[in-house]
Design a protein around this motif. Structure first.
Motif, short mmCIF file in Angstrom:
data_model
loop_
_atom_site.label_atom_id
_atom_site.label_comp_id
_atom_site.label_asym_id
_atom_site.label_seq_id
_atom_site.Cartn_x
_atom_site.Cartn_y
_atom_site.Cartn_z
N TRP A 709 -32.25 13.83 29.26
CA TRP A 709 -31.74 13.82 27.90
C TRP A 709 -31.19 15.21 27.60
N VAL A 710 -29.99 15.25 27.02
CA VAL A 710 -29.37 16.53 26.67
C VAL A 710 -29.16 16.56 25.15
N PHE A 711 -29.80 17.53 24.50
CA PHE A 711 -29.68 17.71 23.05
C PHE A 711 -28.88 18.98 22.81
N GLY A 712 -27.75 18.87 22.16
CA GLY A 712 -26.88 20.03 21.97
C GLY A 712 -26.48 20.25 20.53
N VAL A 713 -26.11 21.49 20.25
CA VAL A 713 -25.54 21.85 18.95
C VAL A 713 -24.34 22.74 19.21
N MET A 714 -23.16 22.24 18.86
CA MET A 714 -21.94 23.01 18.99
C MET A 714 -21.70 23.80 17.70
N ASN A 715 -21.19 25.03 17.87
CA ASN A 715 -20.84 25.87 16.72
C ASN A 715 -22.05 26.07 15.80
N VAL A 716 -23.10 26.61 16.38
CA VAL A 716 -24.36 26.79 15.65
C VAL A 716 -24.15 27.60 14.36
N LEU A 717 -23.24 28.56 14.38
CA LEU A 717 -23.01 29.42 13.22
C LEU A 717 -22.11 28.78 12.17
N ASN A 718 -21.67 27.53 12.42
CA ASN A 718 -20.82 26.80 11.49
C ASN A 718 -19.54 27.57 11.17
N ARG A 719 -18.99 28.20 12.19
CA ARG A 719 -17.77 29.00 12.04
C ARG A 719 -16.54 28.09 11.95
N LYS A 720 -15.67 28.31 10.97
CA LYS A 720 -14.45 27.52 10.82
C LYS A 720 -13.32 28.22 11.58
N ASN A 721 -13.35 28.07 12.90
CA ASN A 721 -12.34 28.70 13.75
C ASN A 721 -11.00 28.00 13.61
N VAL A 722 -9.94 28.80 13.58
CA VAL A 722 -8.60 28.27 13.35
C VAL A 722 -8.10 27.54 14.58
N PHE A 723 -7.71 26.27 14.41
CA PHE A 723 -7.03 25.54 15.46
C PHE A 723 -5.52 25.59 15.27
N SER A 724 -5.08 25.59 14.03
CA SER A 724 -3.65 25.65 13.74
C SER A 724 -3.45 26.25 12.35
#
Length: 757
Positions: A709-724
């Motif tokens: 089982w793999v439990f993950g959290v992406m972007n733990v700091l809740n950063r709103k990184n610019v995609f466009s």
């Protein structure tokens, strides 16, 4: 007297040769029967050494008094065996995998790696935390020095200041033209089907060519010829299944894998959650999905001949108002490889390959009553013949010939519905034929010095059509690498390479959308070329517990192309007239430190770099930074074994923001807003910062059933990184305008279940 000396010299030479014997064969995984690439074979007494090639073949010359020979490869037990009593012989080496929880046995293997070379196994790819818990090869490569994403959060890779279209991506030797699913959010490679990937970005072996920046050589699993096996996984964004096993035990094996992705359904579900999604437009109503299929058959015909058949197919659909209104996009790859590997004698291994690649892309536009469908496709067919000759332990020669035919239909437009007013139109197709010959010498002059080098000669012939005349280009590509090894833990390297690219991708985006056009070099469009020099230092520390490397480079690229300002690019049959040629350069220094053994493993990399494009009519002739110019790029990855059942892994990325063209002012004329822009890519977005973590739980193995089982959290700091970033008018109030940024996601948890038996 002279005759006597000559006779004695000949006799002595013959005696020396007679006192040596040649052992050759293949290195295999004892558990699966698959080839092991890059294994080091050496004598226990003499330390004479050789490396298994890309097909597992090796050849080594031993002194007559050598009794025991060994084979070492990371992840396997040390192999030892007694040499055959006969002068020459064939020995198949079967390496037993080791449990990484045991203390590793590290054997020094000199000269194994080129400068700027990185090897990743399937297990390493699966260790990194990724979006939705889906292992991603291209995301893993981004954590290596000198490799970064063009758009933050995407898979479009820039290597040492080159665009993503300047990377040669090979899957079992067949070209993959678009290695991305879902507009670059995922790669097209199923981690269960991938055996390993080799990345070359400094010295590129002469067997490779056709791109300027790098080579990503991806090998599929060959299939277990010992026993039937099944593995797969169910994740937040995709599910996958792979079956492998023997058709004829220890002779013929197969592997079939499939993956289906459903990110659109997940996006619709999550679109109303505040921390996920986008602060401009919600993702509700998205239709995003993909599938990919891998298949391979591996047949051992006899001790000297093996046959491989590989197949790959993928398809995407993409529709989301958060990116493009009223567009439905489709694209896909198909590749096939037929490969015959033969051992001619105890020193010569020959590989003959026929491969084909097909890529199609289309979109349907239903906005503003236009109702049209645009599509394009391309195909390539290649025949390769490569010779790998082990002249001696100190001299190895690789030579080959490659013939490739390429054809593309740049664009075709037709009615999407009967009510459409669009007139059907087809752009003129383009065809080319490329013939390549190469020869490469690997010479170990003494224990301290080694040189690799040779030349690749590529001839590209473009066929005439009603718009263009036929044209022939000859491109010599000399390359070399010099290595100095003062001791068993230190390596200095210096390399210089010339590469050419006969394919141009005409794109006005940085992520790759179906309006992009591939065009081969022709009468009006010269091939691009690159000249790169690199210098590096590598050091093994604390009994190989750590590896440190530093490498600097400078690269100059000629005949790169970009659209002119205000170019007419849609369905323009004379698209070459809308292009402007120029040059680019990039330079930088890369640092890399890895911890190789123990409960805590991982690496940290930092790249300081600069990339500049120079196009005559763009930006008033001044140099400008491409989107993927990121001066600072710091990446950390670590894995820690908490207990026998629990592992933790984490990644941290700190990177300069991407470059975009944004307005510096606007004015209102007759009720509508108009913009005045900066120079090309004159604005740099805020720094990209992202921290990801994952925890893996592996229960006890029961009756061959292994699971995790793999439990993950992406972007733990809740950063709103610019995609466009973009500017636009209000849809209802045309005089009102603003600048907007789009980000992909905030904090995103995931859970996935993987199994194997």
């Amino acid at each position: 007297m002279k005759k006597i000396l000559i006779i004695l010299l000949c006799f002595c030479s013959y005696s020396l040769l007679a006192q040596q014997r040649v052992i050759h064969g293949n290195v295999l995984d004892a558990k699966t029967g698959e080839s092991v690439v890059g294994a080091y074979i050496f004598g226990e007494k003499s330390a004479a050494g050789s490396i298994s090639n890309a097909y597992g073949f090796y050849s080594i010359t031993f002194p007559a008094d050598e009794a025991v020979f060994c084979c070492s490869m990371l992840g396997y037990e040390l192999f030892k065996d007694t040499l055959p009593q006969t002068s020459n012989g064939t020995v198949t080496i079967r390496l037993n995998p080791i449990d990484y929880k045991l203390q590793d046995v590290v054997i020094y293997a000199p000269y194994q790696n080129h400068a700027g070379f990185h090897h990743l196994s399937a297990s390493q790819i699966k260790r990194l935390p990724t979006m939705g818990g889906e292992p991603d090869l291209m995301k893993t490569l981004q954590f290596l020095p000198g490799v970064m994403s063009g758009n933050d959060g995407a898979n479009n890779l820039s290597v040492r200041g080159g665009s993503q279209w300047q990377n040669l991506v090979l899957l079992d030797e067949a070209v993959v033209y678009n290695p991305n699913h879902s507009l670059s959010f995922f790669s097209v490679f199923n981690s269960d089907a991938v055996k390993q990937v080799d990345l070359y970005k400094a010295y590129i072996p002469l067997a490779y060519g056709g791109r300027l920046s790098s080579v990503m050589d991806i090998h599929m699993n060959e299939g277990n010829n010992k026993q039937l096996g099944i593995k797969g996984g169910v994740g937040l964004l995709a599910s996958r299944l792979m079956v492998e096993g023997p058709i004829v035990k220890e002779k013929i094996s197969f592997m079939v894998s499939g993956r289906y992705g459903y990110p659109g359904e997940v996006a619709n579900f999550l679109s109303n959650i505040e921390t996920i999604g986008n602060d401009i437009q919600q993702l509700n109503g998205a239709d995003i999905g993909f599938y990919d299929i891998n298949a391979k058959v591996n047949a051992i015909l006899n001790n000297k001949n093996r046959l491989f058949i590989s197949f790959y197919n993928s398809k995407d659909r993409f529709k989301s108002a958060a990116f493009i209104d009223d567009y439905l996009m489709n694209w896909g790859n198909t590749t096939g490889t037929l490969r015959w590997n033969s051992t001619f004698n105890d020193k010569l291994n020959v590989n003959t390959t026929f491969c084909m690649s097909n890529y199609f892309y289309d979109y349907t536009q239903l906005a503003d009553g236009q109702n049209y469908k645009w599509k394009s496709d391309m195909q390539s067919y290649a025949l390769r013949n490569d010779w790998d000759y082990y002249f001696s332990n100190r001299v190895r020669i690789k030579s080959g010939i490659n013939i490739e035919y390429f054809t593309t239909k740049p664009g075709e437009i037709d009615k999407a519905t009967e009510s459409s007013n669009i007139l059907p139109y087809v752009m003129e197709s383009r065809q080319s034929l490329e013939t390549v010959i190469y020869s490469e010498l690997q010479l170990t002059m003494n224990p301290l010095w080694r040189i690799i080098g040779g030349i690749r000669l590529a001839g590209n012939y473009s066929y005439a059509n009603t718009l263009l005349k036929e044209k022939l280009y000859l491109n010599p590509e000399p390359r070399f690498e010099l290595q100095f090894v003062p001791d068993k833990t230190t390596t200095y390297s210096l390399s210089g390479i010339v590469t050419t690219q006969n394919m141009h991708l005409l794109s006005n985006s940085s992520i790759g959308i179906p309006s992009d056009i591939w065009v081969p070099a022709n009468e009006k469009l010269k091939p691009s070329s690159a000249y790169q020099i690199s210098a590096g230092y590598k050091k093994q520390l604390s009994n190989n517990q750590y590896t440190f490397s530093a490498e600097g480079y400078y690269k100059n690229m000629q005949n790169i192309v970009d659209y002119k300002d205000n170019a007419n690019i849609f369905m323009n049959n004379k698209i070459e007239e809308q292009l402007e040629k120029g040059w680019a350069d990039s330079y930088g220094i890369e640092f890399y430190l890895s911890k190789n053994h123990g409960p805590l493993t991982g690496w940290v990399s930092y790249t300081l770099s600069k990339a500049t494009n120079h196009i005559k009519t763009v930006n008033n002739g001044k140099g400008y930074a491409p989107v993927y110019d990121r001066p600072h790029d710091l990446k950390l990855f670590g894995t820690y074994q908490i207990s026998s059942k629990w592992w933790a892994s984490s990644t941290l990325t700190l990177r300069s923001g991407m470059n975009v063209t944004m307005p510096i002012s606007h004015y209102v004329y007759q009720g509508s807003a108009f913009y005045e822009y900066t120079e090309r890519n004159g604005y740099r977005a805020p720094m990209f910062r992202q921290l990801d973590i994952a925890f893996t739980y592996r229960p006890e193995i029961k009756n061959r059933w292994q699971s995790e089982w793999v439990f993950g959290v992406m972007n733990v700091l809740n950063r709103k990184n610019v995609f466009s970033m973009y500017a636009g008018r209000d849809r209802l109030l045309l005089g009102k305008s603003g600048a907007y940024k789009m980000y992909l996601h905030g904090i995103m948890p995931s859970i996935s279940y993987n199994f194997k038996f």
